[in-house]
Design a protein around this motif. Structure first.
Motif, PDB file in Angstrom:
ATOM      1  N   LEU A  47     -63.397 -61.484 -79.183  1.00 21.08           N
ATOM      2  CA  LEU A  47     -62.013 -61.295 -78.760  1.00 21.08           C
ATOM      3  C   LEU A  47     -61.138 -60.900 -79.935  1.00 21.08           C
TER       4      LEU A  47
ATOM      5  N   MET B  41     -55.777 -59.181 -73.590  1.00 19.36           N
ATOM      6  CA  MET B  41     -56.673 -60.041 -74.363  1.00 19.36           C
ATOM      7  C   MET B  41     -58.024 -60.181 -73.672  1.00 19.36           C
TER       8      MET B  41
ATOM      9  N   ALA C 217     -54.174 -54.347 -75.978  1.00 12.86           N
ATOM     10  CA  ALA C 217     -54.516 -55.720 -76.357  1.00 12.86           C
ATOM     11  C   ALA C 217     -53.760 -56.746 -75.521  1.00 12.86           C
TER      12      ALA C 217
ATOM     13  N   LYS D   5     -57.153 -52.664 -81.207  1.00 17.81           N
ATOM     14  CA  LYS D   5     -56.545 -51.979 -80.069  1.00 17.81           C
ATOM     15  C   LYS D   5     -55.054 -51.743 -80.316  1.00 17.81           C
TER      16      LYS D   5
ATOM     17  N   ASN E 246     -59.749 -57.008 -80.133  1.00 14.53           N
ATOM     18  CA  ASN E 246     -58.323 -56.829 -79.891  1.00 14.53           C
ATOM     19  C   ASN E 246     -57.530 -56.478 -81.137  1.00 14.53           C
TER      20      ASN E 246
ATOM     21  N   TRP F 192     -50.656 -59.074 -79.211  1.00 12.80           N
ATOM     22  CA  TRP F 192     -51.949 -59.688 -79.494  1.00 12.80           C
ATOM     23  C   TRP F 192     -52.773 -58.877 -80.491  1.00 12.80           C
ATOM     24  N   ASN F 193     -52.541 -57.553 -80.518  1.00 14.14           N
ATOM     25  CA  ASN F 193     -53.295 -56.754 -81.488  1.00 14.14           C
ATOM     26  C   ASN F 193     -52.960 -57.191 -82.918  1.00 14.14           C
TER      27      ASN F 193
ATOM     28  N   CYS G   1     -54.271 -60.839 -83.533  1.00 11.61           N
ATOM     29  CA  CYS G   1     -55.713 -60.825 -83.776  1.00 11.61           C
ATOM     30  C   CYS G   1     -56.044 -60.259 -85.153  1.00 11.61           C
TER      31      CYS G   1
ATOM     32  N   PRO H 221     -62.584 -51.499 -77.821  1.00  8.35           N
ATOM     33  CA  PRO H 221     -61.397 -50.754 -78.252  1.00  8.35           C
ATOM     34  C   PRO H 221     -61.608 -49.255 -78.082  1.00  8.35           C
TER      35      PRO H 221
END
Lengths: 292, 276
Positions: free
Chosen positions: B30, B45, B42, B37, B34, B240-241, B244, B50
């Motif tokens: 994960l 999630m 992303a 991305k 992510n 989230w990209n 992460c 990607p």
């Protein structure tokens, strides 16, 4: 030869000094402070006797819930991590393809930061768009999807589950070392006598691994009673009133709100218990050492 | 197939092993997927691969916005500092406690090792740190980490010292070696495996630790990586990209050390659990 001269005391001084001042002394002082009304709001310090402990153990506060949560967390995670860890250890000491890869992968969560694991699982366990619920729905198991972290019903179970996910690999690794230290002669002899897999486990592996299991249990209990990171990162004690609150998240909150005396009293309860319980645990852990 | 029962048993075993490994791998995948991305991709999630082109700028953005350079240096300083102090103090103490087992030394060893089980009273500790003027200082955090790790590391090295033959000490003393030279030139080199193990474990533990900074470091400029990644998550929880990418960069050192020093980590963690 004079041992005191060859092995002088000052070699121990650094370790003992740092440990005493920054670790043990706060514990002792904390016990003292728990009998006062120490707080961030007043510079005065008054002796209040057992007031803080009365607060902690009174039924109309959440503290009994917090203490029982901590104990439940410790018990449940210890049992499940040991059972799962033992099952995995037995499995991964047999002929399995990519054996070392499996061992490394299962152990890996133990080296990642708990805070980071907490953040990830907050996303995975999200009710609406989390990976777990999305996957369940995709499999047609949508009825199993739950509000994992935000409902009072499931939150505590979810926190324990994530902690078990993180900690099982560590327990497994210790148990693998324990199983590998058992002499293969026993298994060969048992095979000649016609023992099956289950019998070999029941009569050879299990009895010989008991001392190792005792150690993993001790480690789990020590960890469980002191747990903070995992709960802080996942739910921070919520949802609702102390659903997942444990001792150390409660201490941190009292520290944040300036209620130092209650915070230190909570901590001291553990400190005093662990001095006595810990002594026996440490005896158990040091028993394997060579004593001259 | 000569033995069909054996075969199914084998197959089943492999299947179960894979079944357990995959859930342990998913979170890492994960993070990696992510972080590569775009923000939109992303947002879900999920575990989709990607798409090309890969937005490598995620990493540069996060290094800049998350002030990662600063927190990386902080983490490095805290970890390196406590590794050095802890390994040095622990090996010196373990050496004397194991070699000269007088009544008082045995008591001191128990006292020190008891710290493995004891909880730290952070509330009262704040008072001690303020008194010593170590509150909200980098030196204070390093010393605190040292204190936290000393009990276990002393325990770990203590077990190892007993395996180094005392005849060496005697020979060195007869040749006129003083206690300091005896330790540094004769014994310490022989403790190398235990010292490396203790160092690797201390590094991992301090790199991942965030409770002490949470309590005692008020200024963000002194925060280690774990704490700043959490802070970053609070501000950019929709990206989230970036989160992460931040997590990946924060975890990279421990993952690297894990891959390179797995042998040491496992041997250190199993000390005391298995008869050696």
């Amino acid at each position: 030869m004079n041992k005191n001269k060859i092995y002088p005391w000052y070699f121990m001084a650094g370790a003992l000094l740092v440990y005493f001042i920054l670790f043990f002394l706060p514990g002792l002082l904390g016990v003292g402070y728990s009998f006062t009304d120490w707080s961030a709001y007043s510079t005065e310090l008054n002796f209040v006797g057992l007031d803080n402990f009365r607060t902690i153990f009174s039924a109309n506060e959440n503290y009994t819930k917090i203490i029982s949560n901590t104990l439940v967390f410790t018990l449940v995670t210890t049992v499940i991590k040991n059972v799962l860890g033992l099952a995995l250890a037995v499995l991964l000491t047999k002929s399995v393809r990519f054996l070392n890869l499996h061992r490394s992968i299962v152990f890996m969560p133990s080296v990642l930061s708990t805070l980071i694991i907490g953040m990830l699982f907050k996303s995975i366990l999200d009710a609406k768009s989390g990976l777990l619920n999305t996957a369940l729905r995709a499999c047609g198991l949508g009825f199993l999807a739950q509000k994992w972290l935000v409902s009072t019903e499931y939150a505590f179970g979810s926190v324990m589950a994530v902690d078990i996910w993180r900690g099982t690999g560590y327990i497994m690794t210790i148990l693998i070392a324990g199983i590998l230290s058992i002499s293969t002669d026993y298994y060969e002899a048992a095979e000649i006598d016609g023992a099956g897999g289950i019998q070999k486990f029941r009569y050879i592996t299990l009895p010989l691994i008991l001392p190792t299991l005792a150690t993993t249990t001790v480690l789990n209990i020590i960890y469980g009673l002191k747990v903070f990171d995992m709960v802080y990162a996942l739910t921070n004690g919520g949802p609702g009133k102390a659903t997942t609150e444990v001792l150390y998240t409660a201490v941190f909150k009292r520290f944040g709100t300036g209620q130092y005396a209650v915070g230190t009293a909570l901590s001291s309860v553990m400190f005093v218990i662990m001095i006595f319980v810990g002594y026996f645990m440490i005896r158990l852990m040091t028993r394997n050492e060579v004593i001259e | 197939m000569k033995n069909p029962k054996r075969f199914t048993e084998r197959l089943l075993r492999n299947l179960i092993a894979v079944m357990f490994s995959i859930p342990c791998l998913i979170p890492l995948l994960l993070i990696v997927f992510n972080s590569l991305k775009t923000k939109q991709a992303a947002a879900a999630m999920d575990l989709s691969l990607p798409a090309l082109p890969i937005p490598w700028e995620n990493f540069s953005v996060v290094i800049e916005k998350g002030k990662l350079a600063q927190s990386f240096l902080n983490s490095l300083l805290y970890s390196a500092g406590s590794v050095f102090l802890c390994v040095f103090f622990a090996s010196a103490a373990a050496y004397v406690m194991s070699r000269n087992q007088t009544r008082i030394n045995r008591f001191l060893y128990m006292f020190l090792v008891l710290g493995i089980t004891l909880p730290i009273n952070y509330v009262a500790l704040s008072k001690v740190l303020i008194t010593l003027r170590l509150n909200n200082t980098r030196g204070g955090i390093i010393l605190l980490y040292t204190a936290m790790q000393l009990p276990f590391m002393t325990f770990l090295i203590h077990g190892f010292v007993a395996k180094v033959p005392t005849e060496l000490d005697e020979a060195a003393v007869i040749d006129g070696c003083g206690p300091v030279r005896l330790f540094f030139l004769v014994v310490l080199p022989l403790l190398k495996p235990a010292v490396i193990t203790a160092g690797v474990l201390t590094f991992l533990n301090t790199w991942n630790e965030f409770t002490a900074p949470l309590y005692f470091l008020n200024s963000t400029s002194k925060w280690p990586m774990t704490l700043s990644v959490y802070n970053f998550f609070g501000m950019y929880f929709k990206d989230w990209n970036l989160v992460c990418a931040d997590i990946l960069l924060t975890s990279l050192p421990v993952l690297l050390i894990y891959l390179l020093g797995q042998k040491y980590i496992v041997s250190g963690m199993t000390t005391g659990a298995v008869k050696g």
